[in-house]
Motif scaffolding. Structure first.
Motif, PDB file in Angstrom:
ATOM      1  N   PHE A   1      46.395  50.054  40.155  1.00 20.98           N
ATOM      2  CA  PHE A   1      46.857  48.689  40.394  1.00 20.98           C
ATOM      3  C   PHE A   1      46.784  48.334  41.875  1.00 20.98           C
ATOM      4  N   ALA A   2      46.986  49.306  42.737  1.00 23.51           N
ATOM      5  CA  ALA A   2      46.866  49.068  44.177  1.00 23.51           C
ATOM      6  C   ALA A   2      45.420  48.749  44.546  1.00 23.51           C
ATOM      7  N   LEU A   3      44.486  49.544  44.043  1.00 25.89           N
ATOM      8  CA  LEU A   3      43.077  49.296  44.337  1.00 25.89           C
ATOM      9  C   LEU A   3      42.604  48.003  43.697  1.00 25.89           C
ATOM     10  N   ALA A   4      42.949  47.781  42.448  1.00 22.46           N
ATOM     11  CA  ALA A   4      42.497  46.566  41.752  1.00 22.46           C
ATOM     12  C   ALA A   4      43.008  45.314  42.456  1.00 22.46           C
ATOM     13  N   SER A   5      44.248  45.320  42.896  1.00 27.45           N
ATOM     14  CA  SER A   5      44.780  44.126  43.553  1.00 27.45           C
ATOM     15  C   SER A   5      44.033  43.839  44.855  1.00 27.45           C
ATOM     16  N   GLN A   6      43.688  44.874  45.590  1.00 28.90           N
ATOM     17  CA  GLN A   6      42.920  44.668  46.821  1.00 28.90           C
ATOM     18  C   GLN A   6      41.522  44.153  46.524  1.00 28.90           C
ATOM     19  N   LEU A   7      40.890  44.711  45.496  1.00 27.18           N
ATOM     20  CA  LEU A   7      39.541  44.264  45.131  1.00 27.18           C
ATOM     21  C   LEU A   7      39.541  42.830  44.606  1.00 27.18           C
ATOM     22  N   ILE A   8      40.559  42.470  43.845  1.00 29.83           N
ATOM     23  CA  ILE A   8      40.654  41.096  43.341  1.00 29.83           C
ATOM     24  C   ILE A   8      40.790  40.129  44.512  1.00 29.83           C
ATOM     25  N   TYR A   9      41.672  40.440  45.440  1.00 26.90           N
ATOM     26  CA  TYR A   9      41.863  39.591  46.611  1.00 26.90           C
ATOM     27  C   TYR A   9      40.562  39.492  47.404  1.00 26.90           C
ATOM     28  N   LEU A  10      39.911  40.619  47.631  1.00 25.59           N
ATOM     29  CA  LEU A  10      38.661  40.643  48.381  1.00 25.59           C
ATOM     30  C   LEU A  10      37.577  39.840  47.673  1.00 25.59           C
ATOM     31  N   SER A  11      37.507  39.949  46.364  1.00 27.35           N
ATOM     32  CA  SER A  11      36.436  39.274  45.623  1.00 27.35           C
ATOM     33  C   SER A  11      36.597  37.758  45.600  1.00 27.35           C
ATOM     34  N   ARG A  12      37.738  37.257  46.043  1.00 29.90           N
ATOM     35  CA  ARG A  12      37.939  35.808  46.117  1.00 29.90           C
ATOM     36  C   ARG A  12      37.307  35.186  47.351  1.00 29.90           C
ATOM     37  N   THR A  13      36.835  35.999  48.279  1.00 28.34           N
ATOM     38  CA  THR A  13      36.145  35.492  49.459  1.00 28.34           C
ATOM     39  C   THR A  13      34.650  35.480  49.169  1.00 28.34           C
ATOM     40  N   PRO A  14      33.896  34.604  49.827  1.00 26.67           N
ATOM     41  CA  PRO A  14      32.456  34.546  49.545  1.00 26.67           C
ATOM     42  C   PRO A  14      31.736  35.878  49.769  1.00 26.67           C
ATOM     43  N   LEU A  15      31.896  36.472  50.934  1.00 29.09           N
ATOM     44  CA  LEU A  15      31.217  37.736  51.217  1.00 29.09           C
ATOM     45  C   LEU A  15      31.791  38.874  50.389  1.00 29.09           C
ATOM     46  N   GLY A  16      33.102  38.934  50.288  1.00 28.89           N
ATOM     47  CA  GLY A  16      33.738  39.990  49.501  1.00 28.89           C
ATOM     48  C   GLY A  16      33.308  39.938  48.051  1.00 28.89           C
ATOM     49  N   GLY A  17      33.264  38.746  47.481  1.00 27.02           N
ATOM     50  CA  GLY A  17      32.830  38.596  46.094  1.00 27.02           C
ATOM     51  C   GLY A  17      31.400  39.062  45.900  1.00 27.02           C
ATOM     52  N   GLU A  18      30.565  38.752  46.856  1.00 26.56           N
ATOM     53  CA  GLU A  18      29.164  39.189  46.784  1.00 26.56           C
ATOM     54  C   GLU A  18      29.061  40.710  46.842  1.00 26.56           C
TER      55      GLU A  18
END
Length: 73
Positions: A34-51
């Motif tokens: 859950f710690a990793l998933a929450s960070q990845l979800i937050y990151l994926s909401r940015t244009p570069l992070g999502g890419e």
């Protein structure tokens, strides 16, 4: 910016390497998932992070798992 992007790619590659078949530590989710998933979800909401997250099929599948758990409730 190039240095930050290289570091982010390196960290995402490391996260992929940590994944077992489903979760980080086996066949069921633990707090670390859950710690990793929450960070990845937050990151994926940015244009570069999502890419960059989207470039890793295993991370994309990993992020679907918490959603599936929530849907089962």
């Amino acid at each position: 910016p190039e240095h930050v992007q290289r570091d982010l790619r390196r960290h995402l590659d490391a996260a992929v390497d940590l994944l077992s078949d489903e979760w980080l530590l086996g066949d069921r989710p633990r707090l670390c998932d859950f710690a990793l998933a929450s960070q990845l979800i937050y990151l994926s909401r940015t244009p570069l992070g999502g890419e960059l997250v989207g470039e890793h099929a295993r991370l994309t599948r990993y992020l679907e798992q918490p959603r599936e758990l929530r849907a089962k409730r």
